[in-house]
Design a protein around this motif. Structure first.
Motif, PDB file in Angstrom:
ATOM      1  N   HIS A 294      -3.816   1.208   9.351  1.00 47.14           N
ATOM      2  CA  HIS A 294      -4.395   0.650   8.127  1.00 47.14           C
ATOM      3  C   HIS A 294      -3.965  -0.803   7.954  1.00 47.14           C
ATOM      4  O   HIS A 294      -4.779  -1.672   7.603  1.00 47.14           O
ATOM      5  CB  HIS A 294      -3.942   1.493   6.929  1.00 47.14           C
ATOM      6  N   SER A 295      -2.688  -1.093   8.244  1.00 49.63           N
ATOM      7  CA  SER A 295      -2.173  -2.457   8.047  1.00 49.63           C
ATOM      8  C   SER A 295      -2.825  -3.446   9.012  1.00 49.63           C
ATOM      9  O   SER A 295      -3.009  -4.617   8.678  1.00 49.63           O
ATOM     10  CB  SER A 295      -0.652  -2.471   8.207  1.00 49.63           C
TER      11      SER A 295
ATOM     12  N   PHE B  15       0.837  -1.204   0.000  1.00 51.94           N
ATOM     13  CA  PHE B  15       0.000   0.000   0.000  1.00 51.94           C
ATOM     14  C   PHE B  15       0.867   1.247   0.000  1.00 51.94           C
ATOM     15  O   PHE B  15       2.047   1.205   0.367  1.00 51.94           O
ATOM     16  CB  PHE B  15      -0.907   0.021   1.241  1.00 51.94           C
TER      17      PHE B  15
ATOM     18  N   GLN C  83      -6.131  -4.266   7.489  1.00 50.80           N
ATOM     19  CA  GLN C  83      -5.871  -5.160   6.356  1.00 50.80           C
ATOM     20  C   GLN C  83      -5.544  -6.573   6.829  1.00 50.80           C
ATOM     21  O   GLN C  83      -5.992  -7.560   6.253  1.00 50.80           O
ATOM     22  CB  GLN C  83      -4.691  -4.638   5.524  1.00 50.80           C
TER      23      GLN C  83
END
Lengths: 171, 171
Positions: free
Chosen positions: A99-100, A51, A103
């Motif tokens: 964010h990770s 990303f 995910q």
């Protein structure tokens, strides 16, 4: 700031920031003179996903996510993050890490492990701790810092999904 | 018992013991159904060197040695050991590990790290401790044991050459 999947057109900007970070030799174990092809393989080709964080079309940071072990250890993921030097202090690393974690859960991972956080990179250690990672391992002299010499590398870990651990370590 | 470099003719015997160990799903993270080609790559092609222990021409055990990290972490090595199930209790693992430490020094490594020792494999944990390895990390639930469920994996470490560590971990 937007975080979205990496596209091939992002590579020149991503490579510039990876190269600057790796060449400094103070945070990642990649050889400071690693080639563009080697790092492309590690950052883009091998991982489960890559990303980028962008602002007005400018790439400010990037991360990859992948299983940390094969088969019976593949429920724990590993990520690597790099932020554009000029964009530091704007919360890019924290946003990428949050964010990770989302995910990771979406991809079915139960935990996240960092294998090799350089102890003298105090800002990173503090940030990961603030985001819920614990130091679960200490590797004496495992990183050959380009300016300081041999320093500790830390193993950091965060459970993302409640997991019933049936056997604790004896020692 | 003799310990000598792996030769191609050893592979059928080595694969038999690796396959038996991996299929049991209680010590190595390799997927229990890993293919022969995958394991050959990991055990023979990728490492710096591979050795076998033999007795009267019969292969009793095997190990590989390789850098545990690239570039700035490449002074720490990693090894994997497997002993033929019928040859257990004869000191084969200890002999392989002692041999690997000499090899590590000869290859210029300063320390040896095991990234993923399954905590319920108590015999192995005790043996590595007896041979001078310390538990330096504890990974909660990082191994999905085929019978027990999620168990701890341990990080174990031994300094092989005196190394002046200039920066200790803050946390």
């Amino acid at each position: 700031m937007e975080i979205r999947p990496f596209r091939d057109a992002d590579w020149p900007a991503v490579w510039r920031m990876l190269h600057a970070t790796i060449a400094a030799g103070d945070t990642y174990s990649f050889a400071p003179d690693s080639s563009e092809a080697e790092i492309h393989r590690i950052w883009v080709e091998t991982p489960s996903a890559t990303f980028v964080a962008t602002d007005a079309g400018v790439v400010l940071g990037t991360y990859f996510i992948k299983p940390n072990q094969p088969g019976l250890g593949s429920h724990v993921c590993n990520c690597g993050y790099v932020v554009e030097p000029q964009a530091r202090g704007r919360g890019v690393a924290a946003a990428l890490c949050e964010h990770s974690q989302d995910q990771a859960r979406a991809l079915g991972f139960r935990a996240m492990q960092f294998n090799f956080v350089v102890a003298s990179n105090e800002g990173a250690v503090r940030l990961w701790q603030r985001l819920g990672f614990a130091v679960v391992g200490r590797l004496p002299g495992a990183f050959r810092h380009q300016r300081l010499g041999y320093v500790y590398a830390l193993v950091m870990f965060k459970q993302l999904v409640a997991t019933d651990v049936v056997y604790h370590p004896a020692p």
